[in-house]
Scaffold this motif. Structure first.
Motif, PDB file in Angstrom:
ATOM      1  N   THR A   1      -8.646  -1.422   2.203  1.00 27.69           N
ATOM      2  CA  THR A   1      -8.177  -0.303   1.381  1.00 27.69           C
ATOM      3  C   THR A   1      -9.357   0.500   0.860  1.00 27.69           C
ATOM      4  O   THR A   1     -10.460  -0.018   0.756  1.00 27.69           O
TER       5      THR A   1
ATOM      6  N   LEU B   1       1.317  -4.533   2.525  1.00 32.35           N
ATOM      7  CA  LEU B   1       1.416  -3.083   2.572  1.00 32.35           C
ATOM      8  C   LEU B   1       2.357  -2.669   3.688  1.00 32.35           C
ATOM      9  O   LEU B   1       2.432  -3.331   4.719  1.00 32.35           O
TER      10      LEU B   1
ATOM     11  N   ASN C   1      10.576   1.711  -0.802  1.00 36.01           N
ATOM     12  CA  ASN C   1       9.604   0.656  -0.556  1.00 36.01           C
ATOM     13  C   ASN C   1      10.190  -0.686  -0.973  1.00 36.01           C
ATOM     14  O   ASN C   1      10.862  -0.802  -1.985  1.00 36.01           O
TER      15      ASN C   1
ATOM     16  N   LEU D   1       5.356  -1.053  -5.351  1.00 32.59           N
ATOM     17  CA  LEU D   1       5.320   0.284  -4.764  1.00 32.59           C
ATOM     18  C   LEU D   1       6.582   1.093  -5.089  1.00 32.59           C
ATOM     19  O   LEU D   1       6.718   2.226  -4.638  1.00 32.59           O
TER      20      LEU D   1
ATOM     21  N   THR E   1       6.021   4.535  -6.158  1.00 32.04           N
ATOM     22  CA  THR E   1       5.073   5.323  -5.381  1.00 32.04           C
ATOM     23  C   THR E   1       5.648   5.637  -4.008  1.00 32.04           C
ATOM     24  O   THR E   1       6.654   5.059  -3.608  1.00 32.04           O
TER      25      THR E   1
ATOM     26  N   VAL F   1       4.666   6.160   0.189  1.00 31.13           N
ATOM     27  CA  VAL F   1       3.687   5.763   1.184  1.00 31.13           C
ATOM     28  C   VAL F   1       3.929   6.582   2.447  1.00 31.13           C
ATOM     29  O   VAL F   1       5.074   6.729   2.877  1.00 31.13           O
TER      30      VAL F   1
ATOM     31  N   VAL G   1       2.717   6.500   6.312  1.00 29.79           N
ATOM     32  CA  VAL G   1       1.968   5.608   7.192  1.00 29.79           C
ATOM     33  C   VAL G   1       2.132   6.047   8.643  1.00 29.79           C
ATOM     34  O   VAL G   1       3.213   6.414   9.090  1.00 29.79           O
TER      35      VAL G   1
ATOM     36  N   GLY H   1      -2.420   4.248   6.387  1.00 28.67           N
ATOM     37  CA  GLY H   1      -1.439   4.654   5.391  1.00 28.67           C
ATOM     38  C   GLY H   1      -2.062   5.268   4.159  1.00 28.67           C
ATOM     39  O   GLY H   1      -3.230   5.048   3.855  1.00 28.67           O
TER      40      GLY H   1
ATOM     41  N   VAL I   1      -1.215   5.978  -0.014  1.00 26.41           N
ATOM     42  CA  VAL I   1      -0.348   5.639  -1.144  1.00 26.41           C
ATOM     43  C   VAL I   1      -0.519   6.676  -2.241  1.00 26.41           C
ATOM     44  O   VAL I   1      -1.648   7.029  -2.581  1.00 26.41           O
TER      45      VAL I   1
END
Lengths: 348, 348
Positions: free
Chosen positions: B234, B266, B282, B287, B290, B292, B294, B308, B310
């Motif tokens: 990450t 993830l 998610n 998550l 949030t 994502v 990807v 991905g 975030v």
DNA sequence: TTTAGCACTCCTTTTCCCGGAGTGCTAAAG
DNA sequence: CTTTAGCACTCCGGGAAAAGGAGTGCTAAA
């Protein structure tokens, strides 16, 4: 003015209380902490002296006192009692040292996470080489007429290999000769010396062979250079967010991105096995408001590692120092064991 | 109720304004944005419908509207205009693709940093193998009577090697035979099959040789297993702190430590080349608040990578999606070039 | 169906006030 | 000379109240 014993004791109490609570500490609390043998008024007089001498600070008049960097420094140098780790604590350290030996950089990452978890502050770990690395021996293995495998043993007894793809066909029976050439001219020298020699032999060998050699040399140079680089890995940066001094998102962001990016700039060189850098003693701007405790450990004879912890100036120096040096010793021991086997000749 | 064109347009405006400002948007602002062709009162009626239908939310009565996850979903599916990247932007992507080819995991780290910098959100990158890896060929090179070098070529034409230290002396002239044994019985099989065979030959070879073989097999198993693992890296987590939705240190801390720790959790599997997961879509608890984005890319024929981003649900999906797919395509191209040379037999 | 008008809601910011913790000073006591 | 008690004063922090404002929902008219 000399620091009386009582002043020293007061300073100690202030540091420890402030570390615990993150709040300026007042005369009354100090008096209580000291067993009530003196009154808060007396303490106030002493506090006023200590403030004047620069060991303490006040966020504003009529607030309690908190230690200045100078105060922390005195505390760390003279007042702090080296903390003995409990058996349970030592056990915990040893347990986190059950690192799986893989590539060096993964190991560093594991170690970083372990330390960070141990002290509850962000941590960083690095390793760098003390002496120049060279190639001790080359081998070439044929795959087919366009591919061969280059195997190198480096001066620290590590082995690296790579598939070489040749633009021009090479007779597999030529490979031993090529390997000999490499072994006689390109061992025990740094990348500079290698390319030097490469130029020298350019017109003494066939073009095919020369291409092969130059690929080999370039791979060797890559390996040596990469191994020579100091590798830095950080862990646990998000722990900062738990601390009241980093409640401010901007401040936290600044430090965290510094930690994430600065591969080179983290406090590094050091004379003693462990060093404590308090607030403004840090050279880097981003660390001016933080303290760093950094210890070194040995990786075999020829590499040295650094392991550091970053936190607010209000850090429990005694606790961090004790754990960090325990961990560093553990790492040295760990690598000692590993390294015992290899380059030595005999063992009983 | 069907969504009228005007409702859709309003939804679009709301999403885009909210993405820009992170503030609930009011009827007046929307009316202005739409060119004043309708009054704010009309907008209010429409807003009320959209809210009832679940596309918009209100933090409280008398506040403006913000998109619900359902609203974002509709926006992403139908309203969002695929963003064409400017030449400059494309150039920038290509530039960040000038990754230095090193070990795979370093390359991933570089890619992660590059993407994160590009989209200004945290990013993660991973690579995993589609097919089982095996050893194609073994070689043994003598160093001295107690040490030899094991060289392996894997089925993806990578070469790995390791110094083997032998407990018992082995005659160097035995090594070719040992290598033959390895090549005939231990190639093209998984670690399980290897240890199987190891047992079978246990009593057919000398103890020295058996020790040597088992070391070789164990190293091979390590290599195969490690290469099979999906590697996740990450980058740029600290960018979160710049976002108003993560002003709260606790929230930021939760997500950041999730990003730092979760190597497996993830968002990963996906059917289409790019997927957008919005808020509660998610699965992972951390998550839920949030989004994502990807995308996948190919590493040669036999590995696949994920990349991905975030961010908050209020994310500029169009911009992120465009950049991310550009980057993923670039990566595929990059690896395509790299991989073109090796395992193929002929090239004109 | 759209629009203007208007009352109402609820958040945010500002202001003000108050209590408390702590200091610094003075004067008295040891 | 040092310690202590007493006291006025400072300054922060929190809470209440007030002011301001953005935005809605509804109604009635166009």
């Amino acid at each position: 003015m000399e620091l009386s014993d009582r002043k020293r004791q007061i300073l100690k109490v202030v540091v420890e209380a402030y570390v615990r609570t993150a709040e300026p500490v007042g005369s009354k609390a100090i008096a209580a902490e000291m067993g009530g043998s003196v009154s808060s008024a007396t303490i106030r007089n002493e506090l006023s002296d200590l403030t004047e001498m620069g060991y303490l600070e006040q966020p504003h008049t009529s607030a309690g006192r908190m230690p200045s960097p100078k105060g922390y420094r005195l505390y760390v140098n003279e007042l702090m009692e080296a903390q003995r780790l409990s058996l349970a604590e030592t056990e915990k350290i040893n347990q986190s040292l059950q690192l799986k030996m893989e590539e060096l950089d993964r190991l560093l990452a594991q170690a970083g996470r372990a330390v960070s978890a141990l002290v509850r502050y962000p941590a960083y770990v690095s390793a760098s080489r003390k002496t120049e690395l060279t190639v001790r021996r080359f081998e070439l293995l044929a795959v087919d007429e366009r591919n061969c495998i280059l195997v190198m043993m480096t001066s620290d007894s590590k082995v690296k290999s790579q598939l070489l793809r040749m633009q021009l066909k090479v007779d597999p029976t030529d490979l031993p000769a090529a390997a000999n050439l490499l072994n006689s001219h390109f061992t025990n020298t740094d990348p500079g010396g290698m390319s030097q020699h490469l130029m020298n032999v350019a017109d003494q060998v066939s073009p095919q062979l020369f291409l092969l050699l130059s690929q080999a040399v370039s791979f060797a140079a890559d390996v040596l250079e990469e191994a020579g680089q100091r590798e830095i890995v950080t862990a646990g940066a998000s722990r900062l967010l738990k601390l009241p001094e980093f409640r401010d998102a901007d401040k936290a962001h600044e430090l965290m991105s510094f930690l994430a990016d600065s591969k080179e700039d983290l406090p590094q060189p050091m004379h003693r096995p462990m060093e404590i850098l308090i607030g403004p003693e840090n050279v880097k701007e981003a660390l001016k408001d933080t303290s760093v405790v950094v210890a070194s450990y040995d990786i075999g004879d020829d590499m040295r590692g650094l392991i550091g912890v970053v936190g607010p100036t209000r850090m429990d120096y005694a606790a961090v120092a004790a754990r960090l040096s325990g961990f560093a010793e553990g790492l040295t021991r760990l690598f000692g064991k590993q390294e015992e086997l290899p380059p030595k000749e005999e063992r009983k």
